[in-house]
Each structure stands twice: as C-alpha cells, then as structure tokens.
Design a protein around this motif. Structure first.
Motif, mmCIF file in Angstrom:
data_model
loop_
_atom_site.group_PDB
_atom_site.id
_atom_site.type_symbol
_atom_site.label_atom_id
_atom_site.label_comp_id
_atom_site.label_asym_id
_atom_site.label_seq_id
_atom_site.Cartn_x
_atom_site.Cartn_y
_atom_site.Cartn_z
ATOM 1 N N LEU A 231 -3.453 13.278 4.010
ATOM 2 C CA LEU A 231 -3.131 13.170 5.425
ATOM 3 C C LEU A 231 -1.618 13.073 5.618
ATOM 4 O O LEU A 231 -1.045 13.746 6.476
ATOM 5 C CB LEU A 231 -3.830 11.955 6.051
ATOM 6 N N TRP A 232 -0.961 12.261 4.808
ATOM 7 C CA TRP A 232 0.489 12.092 4.868
ATOM 8 C C TRP A 232 1.190 13.440 4.649
ATOM 9 O O TRP A 232 2.106 13.798 5.395
ATOM 10 C CB TRP A 232 0.913 11.074 3.810
ATOM 11 N N GLN A 233 0.750 14.186 3.650
ATOM 12 C CA GLN A 233 1.362 15.477 3.357
ATOM 13 C C GLN A 233 1.091 16.491 4.467
ATOM 14 O O GLN A 233 1.977 17.273 4.833
ATOM 15 C CB GLN A 233 0.857 16.010 2.015
ATOM 16 N N ASN A 234 -0.111 16.485 5.016
ATOM 17 C CA ASN A 234 -0.433 17.398 6.123
ATOM 18 C C ASN A 234 0.446 17.127 7.343
ATOM 19 O O ASN A 234 0.955 18.054 7.969
ATOM 20 C CB ASN A 234 -1.907 17.290 6.513
ATOM 21 N N LEU A 235 0.614 15.859 7.671
ATOM 22 C CA LEU A 235 1.467 15.501 8.808
ATOM 23 C C LEU A 235 2.919 15.868 8.534
ATOM 24 O O LEU A 235 3.626 16.359 9.420
ATOM 25 C CB LEU A 235 1.322 14.014 9.135
ATOM 26 N N ASN A 236 3.353 15.650 7.295
ATOM 27 C CA ASN A 236 4.715 16.023 6.926
ATOM 28 C C ASN A 236 4.910 17.536 7.056
ATOM 29 O O ASN A 236 5.924 17.990 7.593
ATOM 30 C CB ASN A 236 5.027 15.565 5.506
ATOM 31 N N ASP A 237 3.958 18.302 6.578
ATOM 32 C CA ASP A 237 4.047 19.757 6.689
ATOM 33 C C ASP A 237 4.117 20.197 8.151
ATOM 34 O O ASP A 237 4.835 21.136 8.500
ATOM 35 C CB ASP A 237 2.857 20.437 6.014
ATOM 36 N N MET A 238 3.377 19.507 9.009
ATOM 37 C CA MET A 238 3.333 19.871 10.421
ATOM 38 C C MET A 238 4.637 19.534 11.152
ATOM 39 O O MET A 238 5.102 20.306 11.990
ATOM 40 C CB MET A 238 2.164 19.160 11.114
ATOM 41 N N PHE A 239 5.245 18.391 10.813
ATOM 42 C CA PHE A 239 6.373 17.901 11.603
ATOM 43 C C PHE A 239 7.707 17.862 10.865
ATOM 44 O O PHE A 239 8.715 17.482 11.449
ATOM 45 C CB PHE A 239 6.067 16.500 12.128
ATOM 46 N N GLU A 240 7.748 18.259 9.611
ATOM 47 C CA GLU A 240 8.971 18.181 8.823
ATOM 48 C C GLU A 240 10.123 18.966 9.454
ATOM 49 O O GLU A 240 11.277 18.563 9.377
ATOM 50 C CB GLU A 240 8.710 18.694 7.406
ATOM 51 N N HIS A 241 9.815 20.063 10.111
ATOM 52 C CA HIS A 241 10.851 20.883 10.744
ATOM 53 C C HIS A 241 11.643 20.104 11.791
ATOM 54 O O HIS A 241 12.773 20.445 12.098
ATOM 55 C CB HIS A 241 10.225 22.130 11.380
ATOM 56 N N LEU A 242 11.065 19.038 12.331
ATOM 57 C CA LEU A 242 11.766 18.252 13.340
ATOM 58 C C LEU A 242 12.982 17.542 12.768
ATOM 59 O O LEU A 242 13.929 17.253 13.489
ATOM 60 C CB LEU A 242 10.811 17.233 13.972
ATOM 61 N N LEU B 189 0.821 -1.211 0.000
ATOM 62 C CA LEU B 189 0.000 0.000 0.000
ATOM 63 C C LEU B 189 0.855 1.261 0.000
ATOM 64 O O LEU B 189 0.334 2.362 0.131
ATOM 65 C CB LEU B 189 -0.921 0.016 1.225
ATOM 66 N N ARG B 190 2.150 1.117 -0.129
ATOM 67 C CA ARG B 190 3.058 2.277 -0.060
ATOM 68 C C ARG B 190 2.708 3.331 -1.119
ATOM 69 O O ARG B 190 2.817 4.526 -0.876
ATOM 70 C CB ARG B 190 4.497 1.793 -0.213
ATOM 71 N N HIS B 191 2.270 2.880 -2.273
ATOM 72 C CA HIS B 191 1.951 3.813 -3.354
ATOM 73 C C HIS B 191 0.807 4.764 -3.003
ATOM 74 O O HIS B 191 0.657 5.805 -3.620
ATOM 75 C CB HIS B 191 1.629 3.046 -4.641
ATOM 76 N N THR B 192 0.016 4.437 -1.998
ATOM 77 C CA THR B 192 -1.112 5.285 -1.625
ATOM 78 C C THR B 192 -0.672 6.614 -1.031
ATOM 79 O O THR B 192 -1.461 7.558 -0.975
ATOM 80 C CB THR B 192 -2.054 4.584 -0.628
ATOM 81 N N ILE B 193 0.593 6.708 -0.590
ATOM 82 C CA ILE B 193 1.100 7.965 -0.032
ATOM 83 C C ILE B 193 2.103 8.631 -0.976
ATOM 84 O O ILE B 193 2.807 9.558 -0.587
ATOM 85 C CB ILE B 193 1.716 7.767 1.375
ATOM 86 N N ASP B 194 2.176 8.152 -2.215
ATOM 87 C CA ASP B 194 3.043 8.743 -3.233
ATOM 88 C C ASP B 194 2.234 9.667 -4.132
ATOM 89 O O ASP B 194 1.058 9.413 -4.393
ATOM 90 C CB ASP B 194 3.698 7.649 -4.090
ATOM 91 N N GLU B 195 2.888 10.714 -4.627
ATOM 92 C CA GLU B 195 2.242 11.638 -5.568
ATOM 93 C C GLU B 195 1.800 10.886 -6.822
ATOM 94 O O GLU B 195 2.445 9.925 -7.235
ATOM 95 C CB GLU B 195 3.221 12.739 -5.987
ATOM 96 N N ASP B 196 0.732 11.334 -7.425
ATOM 97 C CA ASP B 196 0.236 10.801 -8.704
ATOM 98 C C ASP B 196 0.088 9.281 -8.695
ATOM 99 O O ASP B 196 0.473 8.598 -9.635
ATOM 100 C CB ASP B 196 1.161 11.215 -9.859
#
Length: 100
Positions: A78-89, A35-42
């Motif tokens: 959801l994956w992108q939103n979480l990344n945006d929130m925590f990427e600075h870590l 299911l990894r492809h579900t969090i990949d672009e396009d």
C-alpha cells in the motif's frame, strides 16, 4: 489498538495535495509505535505488526483511495502504491519551497 483508530493527523487527500506532510506524519507515527519497519523493503514484521500498520494506513487515507486499494493486504505494498501515485508531487512542490 483503540488509540490507533483516533486520527492523529489529516488523512491523505485523494488529490494528494497533502502527500508530503502525510508521509512525514505517517513515518513519525509508525516510528513511535515501533511499526516503521512494516513499510521498509525486506522487513521481517509479524502478521500482527503488518495488520496493525495496514489498519493505521487505511484509516488515514481518503475513502476513494481505500476503495482503490481495497484488496491490498500488505502495508508495504500500500505504501509503495501510494508513493507511485503521488511521488511526482515532490518534484512540483519542492522547487517552489526552495525558492521561498
């Protein structure tokens, strides 16, 4: 799908303190479940694949984050939103890890 509801690792903390290990765990688990492809672009995932991945992601995040992203219906979003929130870590944690 019963197994997907058993936590295989610790849920993402609302503070993001375990974000880096959580990302690795999620990517590995989704890869194993194909299911990894579900969090990949396009991606061209089916509705069933997206729903399964979304259920898994939502099950492995803090309740506060679940409520914050309650209306998100796409695992990629959801994956992108979480990344945006925590990427600075990554910038905070990685240099310390490199010095150890």
């Amino acid at each position: 799908m019963a197994n997907i509801e058993n936590r295989k690792f610790i849920a993402l903390d609302i503070s993001g303190k375990n974000y880096l290990s959580w990302v690795l765990d999620v990517k590995l688990y989704l890869s194993v479940k194909q299911l990894r492809h579900t969090i990949d672009e396009d991606n061209a995932s089916s509705n069933e694949e997206r729903a399964t991945a979304l259920i898994f992601l939502r099950h492995h995040i803090d309740d506060g984050l679940k409520y914050e992203y309650l209306t998100v219906e796409n695992p990629l979003e959801l994956w992108q939103n979480l990344n945006d929130m925590f990427e600075h870590l990554k910038a905070v944690v990685l240099p310390k890890a490199l010095n150890d």
